[in-house]
Design an enzyme around this catalytic site. Structure first.
Site, PDB file in Angstrom:
ATOM      1  N   GLU A   1      10.947  -4.611   3.921  1.00 10.64           N
ATOM      2  CA  GLU A   1      11.010  -6.015   3.523  1.00 10.64           C
ATOM      3  C   GLU A   1      10.565  -6.192   2.070  1.00 10.64           C
ATOM      4  O   GLU A   1      11.180  -6.910   1.279  1.00 10.64           O
ATOM      5  CB  GLU A   1      10.130  -6.874   4.443  1.00 10.64           C
ATOM      6  CG  GLU A   1      10.528  -6.856   5.925  1.00 10.64           C
ATOM      7  CD  GLU A   1       9.828  -5.758   6.707  1.00 10.64           C
ATOM      8  OE1 GLU A   1       9.373  -4.769   6.082  1.00 10.64           O
ATOM      9  OE2 GLU A   1       9.761  -5.877   7.942  1.00 10.64           O
TER      10      GLU A   1
ATOM     11  N   GLU B   1      -3.479  -6.083  15.441  1.00 18.43           N
ATOM     12  CA  GLU B   1      -3.021  -4.786  14.923  1.00 18.43           C
ATOM     13  C   GLU B   1      -4.163  -3.773  14.953  1.00 18.43           C
ATOM     14  O   GLU B   1      -3.941  -2.567  14.942  1.00 18.43           O
ATOM     15  CB  GLU B   1      -2.459  -4.920  13.505  1.00 18.43           C
ATOM     16  CG  GLU B   1      -1.637  -3.714  13.071  1.00 18.43           C
ATOM     17  CD  GLU B   1      -0.799  -3.955  11.816  1.00 18.43           C
ATOM     18  OE1 GLU B   1      -1.372  -3.926  10.694  1.00 18.43           O
ATOM     19  OE2 GLU B   1       0.413  -4.169  11.949  1.00 18.43           O
TER      20      GLU B   1
ATOM     21  N   LYS C   1      10.432   0.370  13.404  1.00 19.20           N
ATOM     22  CA  LYS C   1      10.988   0.643  12.073  1.00 19.20           C
ATOM     23  C   LYS C   1      12.078   1.721  12.163  1.00 19.20           C
ATOM     24  O   LYS C   1      13.151   1.604  11.568  1.00 19.20           O
ATOM     25  CB  LYS C   1       9.880   1.116  11.123  1.00 19.20           C
ATOM     26  CG  LYS C   1       8.863   0.048  10.733  1.00 19.20           C
ATOM     27  CD  LYS C   1       7.807   0.651   9.794  1.00 19.20           C
ATOM     28  CE  LYS C   1       6.722  -0.352   9.448  1.00 19.20           C
ATOM     29  NZ  LYS C   1       5.637   0.241   8.604  1.00 19.20           N
TER      30      LYS C   1
ATOM     31  N   GLY D   1      -4.487  -1.997   5.463  1.00 17.01           N
ATOM     32  CA  GLY D   1      -3.764  -3.145   4.926  1.00 17.01           C
ATOM     33  C   GLY D   1      -4.364  -4.477   5.329  1.00 17.01           C
ATOM     34  O   GLY D   1      -4.612  -5.339   4.501  1.00 17.01           O
ATOM     35  N   ARG D   2      -4.711  -4.593   6.630  1.00 14.64           N
ATOM     36  CA  ARG D   2      -5.230  -5.870   7.118  1.00 14.64           C
ATOM     37  C   ARG D   2      -6.668  -6.126   6.698  1.00 14.64           C
ATOM     38  O   ARG D   2      -7.252  -7.150   7.025  1.00 14.64           O
ATOM     39  CB  ARG D   2      -5.067  -5.951   8.639  1.00 14.64           C
ATOM     40  CG  ARG D   2      -5.624  -4.747   9.389  1.00 14.64           C
ATOM     41  CD  ARG D   2      -5.106  -4.735  10.814  1.00 14.64           C
ATOM     42  NE  ARG D   2      -5.510  -3.527  11.536  1.00 14.64           N
ATOM     43  CZ  ARG D   2      -4.826  -2.384  11.514  1.00 14.64           C
ATOM     44  NH1 ARG D   2      -3.703  -2.309  10.812  1.00 14.64           N
ATOM     45  NH2 ARG D   2      -5.240  -1.324  12.171  1.00 14.64           N
TER      46      ARG D   2
ATOM     47  N   LYS E   1       0.840  -1.195   0.000  1.00 12.96           N
ATOM     48  CA  LYS E   1       0.000   0.000   0.000  1.00 12.96           C
ATOM     49  C   LYS E   1       0.882   1.255   0.000  1.00 12.96           C
ATOM     50  O   LYS E   1       0.684   2.157  -0.788  1.00 12.96           O
ATOM     51  CB  LYS E   1      -0.901  -0.007   1.239  1.00 12.96           C
ATOM     52  CG  LYS E   1      -1.825   1.183   1.357  1.00 12.96           C
ATOM     53  CD  LYS E   1      -2.722   1.066   2.577  1.00 12.96           C
ATOM     54  CE  LYS E   1      -3.539   2.340   2.769  1.00 12.96           C
ATOM     55  NZ  LYS E   1      -4.364   2.287   4.003  1.00 12.96           N
TER      56      LYS E   1
ATOM     57  N   HIS F   1      -2.203 -32.126  20.313  1.00 12.15           N
ATOM     58  CA  HIS F   1      -0.920 -32.779  20.664  1.00 12.15           C
ATOM     59  C   HIS F   1       0.156 -31.736  20.885  1.00 12.15           C
ATOM     60  O   HIS F   1       1.347 -32.044  20.784  1.00 12.15           O
ATOM     61  CB  HIS F   1      -0.538 -33.741  19.539  1.00 12.15           C
ATOM     62  CG  HIS F   1      -1.617 -34.723  19.212  1.00 12.15           C
ATOM     63  ND1 HIS F   1      -1.762 -35.936  19.858  1.00 12.15           N
ATOM     64  CD2 HIS F   1      -2.671 -34.624  18.352  1.00 12.15           C
ATOM     65  CE1 HIS F   1      -2.827 -36.567  19.390  1.00 12.15           C
ATOM     66  NE2 HIS F   1      -3.397 -35.802  18.471  1.00 12.15           N
TER      67      HIS F   1
HETATM   68  O1  F6P Z   1       2.573  -3.747  10.083  1.00 19.55           O
HETATM   69  C1  F6P Z   1       2.493  -2.444   9.636  1.00 19.55           C
HETATM   70  C2  F6P Z   1       1.924  -2.436   8.237  1.00 19.55           C
HETATM   71  O2  F6P Z   1       1.738  -1.110   7.818  1.00 19.55           O
HETATM   72  C3  F6P Z   1       0.619  -3.200   8.128  1.00 19.55           C
HETATM   73  O3  F6P Z   1      -0.490  -2.497   8.608  1.00 19.55           O
HETATM   74  C4  F6P Z   1       0.586  -3.460   6.653  1.00 19.55           C
HETATM   75  O4  F6P Z   1      -0.347  -4.471   6.292  1.00 19.55           O
HETATM   76  C5  F6P Z   1       2.032  -3.890   6.414  1.00 19.55           C
HETATM   77  O5  F6P Z   1       2.805  -3.084   7.319  1.00 19.55           O
HETATM   78  C6  F6P Z   1       2.524  -3.729   4.983  1.00 19.55           C
HETATM   79  O6  F6P Z   1       2.366  -2.382   4.602  1.00 19.55           O
HETATM   80  P1  F6P Z   1       2.433  -2.031   3.009  1.00 19.55           P
HETATM   81  O7  F6P Z   1       1.254  -2.727   2.369  1.00 19.55           O
HETATM   82  O8  F6P Z   1       2.337  -0.543   2.950  1.00 19.55           O
HETATM   83  O9  F6P Z   1       3.735  -2.563   2.487  1.00 19.55           O
END
Ligand code: F6P
Length: 554
Positions: A218, A359, A518, A273-274, A212, A390
């Site tokens: 990452e 979150e 971060k 995002g979630r 987003k 288990h």
């Molecule tokens: O964990 C923080 C966060 O902003 C989440 O809310 C989001 O889903 C994820 O990192 C990835 O963010 P992006 O879609 O902007 O890469």
């Protein structure tokens, strides 16, 4: 007035006080006794909606409990809050935004205004863009640099840009089409990258950079590594556009990365995002199951949206689940909630639920910044059954913690194998039953005596075999997991989370808490790589950096 404008102190509402008093009267409530006294208990405390059947009869509630919980919901202004969510009001107060994941699944013809503009035409335009891409890839009109069809799609994304799509594409594996395999690359870990790309052919792989913000470390690092892998594997620069597309609200950043404009799928800042798997973030899912099934998924979620808005609270599945969670977290001291799907295809459901719930509701201030007056979000955990039996069910049965559980199980298996599914289903029910019944000391002793043990042994062992019982659980039964029912199931939990946030008066749609880590990560990285003196770090971090720098190779 909805909570996000004048967040209430929920603990000051009359119903909250009445629930606290009611909790005292429930001190000796026994589920065994409740079922013995009321043969209609199952019928009274179960309901179905949107293809889901909820048995909530094994909860520590009676009619008065439910009545008081729903009174609390009404006193907290839940209905106007639900309407504010669905109508696009700025329920995300700290960022001044609506949370309109529900708009993504609305049918043509409905209007949703954001800043006075109807967003639905754009939502449906993007659905059309997705349909076009899926069609071109499935029909092999879209080919790689060496003119081969796409066989593997790699979603590069993390958090909400991965967990929802992964859940859906795994849960709907029986609906996979055209042999397009979905893969998810999330972490900044060379091992994950290597393990995945070792199985891929650059000629037939499409990377979807899902972010987003298009600024997540990452994701960007993995996207760069993927581009290098593509080129090193023989891919030509000139046809890179056939192997990289992007889903983002940051169009310019995607263009700067080198994504062709026509290969950028937009998303909007009014979708968290979630909560975004219903948007173009769901592209890997659509490529896996086809657009018709993806639209069925949307339809199922839309049916749950309607149910949330229209059903009276007492017959409203998200509200019931939410208020039961409030009952346990705020009046029984529960700190976590277990999700136990008895279905291989739902094995990763809890990973998505963890981000969705924790979150969203892992907050300690109200929408206006005042400290929350009560406990809020629970720790969400769990995993597939029977495996959990288990692993961690021992703690659920005999541990000192009070942990409510949601069991989720299909009636029909896509892969009947002898009587496996009957055993799987029976285990799901028996675990919920064991949590409720437990085993008394007398029952334990009788069992040991029946085995012929000497009395001294009976007395020695009995305490270890006692199971407290009276531990609550919900059981969600789904006839079979199909796109529509899965859409309803995921939306059910989205709305459960939202309802709880509205009751507590917190913001389910921001996540400021992840920013500090971060920011510090950049400093630690610079210290680790010698770009800044490690001496600026605290003693622990400095010691760990020194340990790394004295031993690291590669
Ligand atoms: O964990 C923080 C966060 O902003 C989440 O809310 C989001 O889903 C994820 O990192 C990835 O963010 P992006 O879609 O902007 O890469």
């Amino acid at each position: 007035m909805p909570y996000y404008q004048t967040p209430h102190d929920i603990t000051l509402l009359p119903a909250w006080q009445q629930l606290a008093e009611h909790r005292q009267t429930m001190r000796d409530f026994s589920l065994r006794q409740a079922f013995a006294e009321d043969p209609k208990r199952f019928a009274s405390f179960s309901m179905d909606s949107c293809g889901l059947f909820l048995d909530y009869s094994k909860n520590l509630v009676n009619e008065q409990t439910i009545a008081l919980l729903m009174r609390l919901a009404r006193e907290a202004g839940l209905q106007p809050s639900i309407e504010a969510l669905l109508d696009g009001k700025p329920v995300n107060a700290s960022e001044g935004r609506p949370a309109l994941h529900t708009a993504l699944r609305r049918p043509v013809g409905e209007q949703v205004l954001v800043n006075g503009q109807d967003v639905m035409p754009e939502v449906h335009r993007v659905l059309g863009q997705m349909t076009d891409l899926v069609g071109r890839i499935h029909s092999s009109l879209w080919r790689g640099y060496s003119e081969k069809s796409i066989t593997d799609v790699v979603n590069i994304g993390i958090g909400g840009s991965y967990l929802g799509p992964e859940l859906v594409s795994e849960a709907l594996l029986p609906f996979r089409q055209r042999g397009v395999r979905c893969h998810y690359l999330a972490n900044i870990d060379g091992s994950e990258f290597r393990e995945l790309t070792a199985r891929l052919n650059a000629e037939t792989t499409l990377f979807i950079v899902s972010s987003k913000s298009f600024s997540t470390l990452e994701t960007l690092k993995n996207a760069l590594a993927a581009r290098e892998w593509y080129l090193a594997s023989g891919g030509c620069e000139g046809k890179l556009y056939r192997h990289f597309i992007a889903v983002t609200s940051n169009r310019q950043a995607a263009i700067d990365f080198g994504i062709r404009e026509e290969n950028i799928f937009p998303m909007w800042d009014w979708v968290g995002g979630r909560y975004s798997l219903w948007s173009a973030i769901g592209l890997p899912t659509a490529l896996a199951i086809g657009m018709a099934n993806f639209k069925e998924l949307l339809t199922g979620a839309y049916s749950m949206d309607r149910h949330l808005r229209d059903a009276p609270f007492e017959r409203n599945m998200p509200v019931l689940l939410a208020m039961l969670g409030v009952w346990y977290q705020n009046f029984w001291g529960a700190r976590s909630h277990a999700f136990l799907p008895y279905d291989h295809y739902l094995r990763n459901f809890v990973k998505h639920l963890q981000q969705l719930d924790m979150e969203s509701n892992g907050k300690s201030v109200l929408q206006d910044g005042r400290p929350a007056p009560c406990d809020t979000g629970a720790v969400v955990w769990g995993g597939v059954g029977c495996n959990g039996q288990h692993a961690y069910h021992q703690l659920l049965h005999q541990g000192t913690q009070f942990i409510p559980a949601d069991f989720i199980v299909p009636v029909v298996s896509y892969n009947p194998l002898g009587d496996h599914h009957q055993w799987l289903y029976a285990n799901c029910l028996s675990q919920s039953q064991a949590l409720m019944l437990g085993k008394t000391r007398a029952e334990a002793e009788a069992e040991l005596r029946a085995k012929g043990l000497a009395e001294a042994e009976v007395q020695r062992l009995a305490p270890h075999k006692v199971i407290p019982g009276n531990r609550p659980s919900n059981t969600l039964v789904i006839e079979h997991i199909d796109p529509r029912r899965l859409g309803a199931l995921v939306a059910l939990y989205e709305h459960k989370v939202f309802v709880q946030s509205a009751i507590w008066g917190i913001n389910a749609f921001d996540q400021w808490g992840v920013e500090l880590g971060k920011e510090l990560g950049r400093n630690v990285y610079d210290s680790l790589t010698g770009q800044r003196p490690a001496s600026d770090e605290d003693g622990s971090t400095r010691g760990l950096i020194d340990f790394f720098r004295s031993r690291h190779r590669g």
